[in-house]
Design a protein around this motif. Structure first.
Motif, PDB file in Angstrom:
ATOM      1  N   ASN A   4      48.054  45.141  80.573  1.00 52.43           N
ATOM      2  CA  ASN A   4      48.483  45.006  79.176  1.00 52.43           C
ATOM      3  C   ASN A   4      48.122  46.267  78.397  1.00 52.43           C
ATOM      4  N   ILE A   5      48.905  46.535  77.354  1.00 55.23           N
ATOM      5  CA  ILE A   5      48.792  47.786  76.615  1.00 55.23           C
ATOM      6  C   ILE A   5      47.452  47.891  75.896  1.00 55.23           C
ATOM      7  N   ALA A   6      46.979  46.784  75.325  1.00 54.23           N
ATOM      8  CA  ALA A   6      45.697  46.820  74.626  1.00 54.23           C
ATOM      9  C   ALA A   6      44.573  47.253  75.565  1.00 54.23           C
ATOM     10  N   ARG A   7      44.600  46.786  76.801  1.00 60.62           N
ATOM     11  CA  ARG A   7      43.571  47.154  77.777  1.00 60.62           C
ATOM     12  C   ARG A   7      43.717  48.617  78.201  1.00 60.62           C
ATOM     13  N   ASP A  11      40.803  51.303  77.783  1.00 59.63           N
ATOM     14  CA  ASP A  11      40.307  52.055  78.933  1.00 59.63           C
ATOM     15  C   ASP A  11      40.424  53.561  78.698  1.00 59.63           C
ATOM     16  N   ALA A  12      41.494  53.970  78.009  1.00 58.14           N
ATOM     17  CA  ALA A  12      41.737  55.399  77.785  1.00 58.14           C
ATOM     18  C   ALA A  12      40.665  56.025  76.906  1.00 58.14           C
ATOM     19  N   ILE A  13      40.071  55.242  76.012  1.00 56.03           N
ATOM     20  CA  ILE A  13      39.084  55.803  75.085  1.00 56.03           C
ATOM     21  C   ILE A  13      37.651  55.430  75.455  1.00 56.03           C
ATOM     22  N   ALA A  14      37.473  54.629  76.502  1.00 58.85           N
ATOM     23  CA  ALA A  14      36.155  54.088  76.802  1.00 58.85           C
ATOM     24  C   ALA A  14      35.142  55.158  77.194  1.00 58.85           C
ATOM     25  N   LEU A  21      41.805  62.111  70.240  1.00 62.59           N
ATOM     26  CA  LEU A  21      42.804  61.419  71.060  1.00 62.59           C
ATOM     27  C   LEU A  21      44.212  61.790  70.627  1.00 62.59           C
ATOM     28  N   VAL A  22      44.471  61.778  69.323  1.00 60.91           N
ATOM     29  CA  VAL A  22      45.776  62.180  68.785  1.00 60.91           C
ATOM     30  C   VAL A  22      45.545  63.197  67.679  1.00 60.91           C
ATOM     31  N   THR A  23      46.129  64.364  67.840  1.00 62.99           N
ATOM     32  CA  THR A  23      46.089  65.398  66.806  1.00 62.99           C
ATOM     33  C   THR A  23      47.517  65.628  66.335  1.00 62.99           C
ATOM     34  N   TRP A  24      47.729  65.443  65.051  1.00 61.96           N
ATOM     35  CA  TRP A  24      49.069  65.474  64.465  1.00 61.96           C
ATOM     36  C   TRP A  24      49.280  66.753  63.669  1.00 61.96           C
ATOM     37  N   PRO A 197      50.957  59.163  78.035  1.00 68.43           N
ATOM     38  CA  PRO A 197      49.627  59.792  78.018  1.00 68.43           C
ATOM     39  C   PRO A 197      48.476  58.795  78.149  1.00 68.43           C
ATOM     40  N   LEU A 198      48.589  57.635  77.497  1.00 61.80           N
ATOM     41  CA  LEU A 198      47.504  56.655  77.579  1.00 61.80           C
ATOM     42  C   LEU A 198      47.291  56.159  79.004  1.00 61.80           C
TER      43      LEU A 198
END
Length: 229
Positions: A4-7, A11-14, A21-24, A197-198
């Motif tokens: 699932n996307i939430a997981r 996991d990507a930021i753990a 994580l995101v630079t705009w 990317p995630l």
């Protein structure tokens, strides 16, 4: 990989929630906004709490998202997916609709119970004028909780989206832990600029109206390891 996307996001930021994580960037305005994994997670939780606690939406509920690549779009989409909503991008009947300021006319072709407007302004500034029938997303979302616990298991579209994201990560050559540069105008699909990317725990430098003369400096300053082709 998680189912699932939430997981996948968690996991990507753990490993290091403090890393960017995101630079705009928007080269037409000079706007630059950088969000760590922890900061984006805060926005995602607030969005999911807005949807569940205030709007009262249940898993599987349809949501419309008329937003371009942007860090606030990442918060909205991940908030919707954390709440297990079905995100639509073609006109229809939905329970909640998020629309950018330049797409209000398009939003009229949607039927929605709740409508949120996003100005996508620097520093998450509120809209100067909120159109009738809309609430200002950045104003409404700030009052909600900083933590949200998603229900277990995938949302109704998670499997399809994650399968596409895995395939696109392979096609685009995104390596685990990479820092990628994404031209927002060339890659408007959130599967490309957000989900792919995630799935690789990669970080993103997302650029709108990209100025080619700034690329070399940006690659160095942002420690880009992989610009998308």
């Amino acid at each position: 990989m998680a189912d699932n996307i939430a997981r996948v996001f968690a996991d990507a930021i753990a490993t290091d929630p403090t890393r960017p994580l995101v630079t705009w960037y928007d080269d037409s305005t000079g706007d630059r906004t950088e969000l760590s994994g922890a900061t984006l997670a805060n926005w995602v939780s607030k969005t999911a709490n807005l949807l569940v606690d205030e709007v009262g939406l249940a898993p599987g509920t349809p949501a419309g998202v008329l937003l371009p690549p942007h860090w606030q779009t990442a918060a909205v989409l991940l908030g919707c997916w954390s709440a297990k909503l079905s995100v639509l991008d073609t006109p229809g009947t939905v329970d909640v609709l998020f629309a950018a300021a330049d797409r209000f006319d398009e939003a009229q072709s949607w039927t929605a119970d709740e409508r949120y407007a996003l100005g996508l302004a620097p520093l998450a500034a509120p809209l100067r004028q909120v159109p009738p029938g809309f609430a200002d997303y950045v104003v409404e979302v700030r009052g909600h909780g900083d933590h949200f616990t998603p229900q277990p298991g995938p949302g109704p579209t998670d499997a399809h989206l994650l399968t596409r994201a895995e395939a696109r990560a392979d096609e685009l050559g995104i390596e685990p832990g990479a820092r990628i540069l994404v031209d927002a105008d060339r890659y408007p699909d959130p599967v490309d600029w957000l989900l792919a990317p995630l799935t690789r725990a990669a970080t993103v430098v997302l650029c709108a109206n990209q100025d080619p003369t700034r690329l070399t400096t940006r690659h160095s300053a942002e420690k880009v390891t992989h610009p998308l082709p």
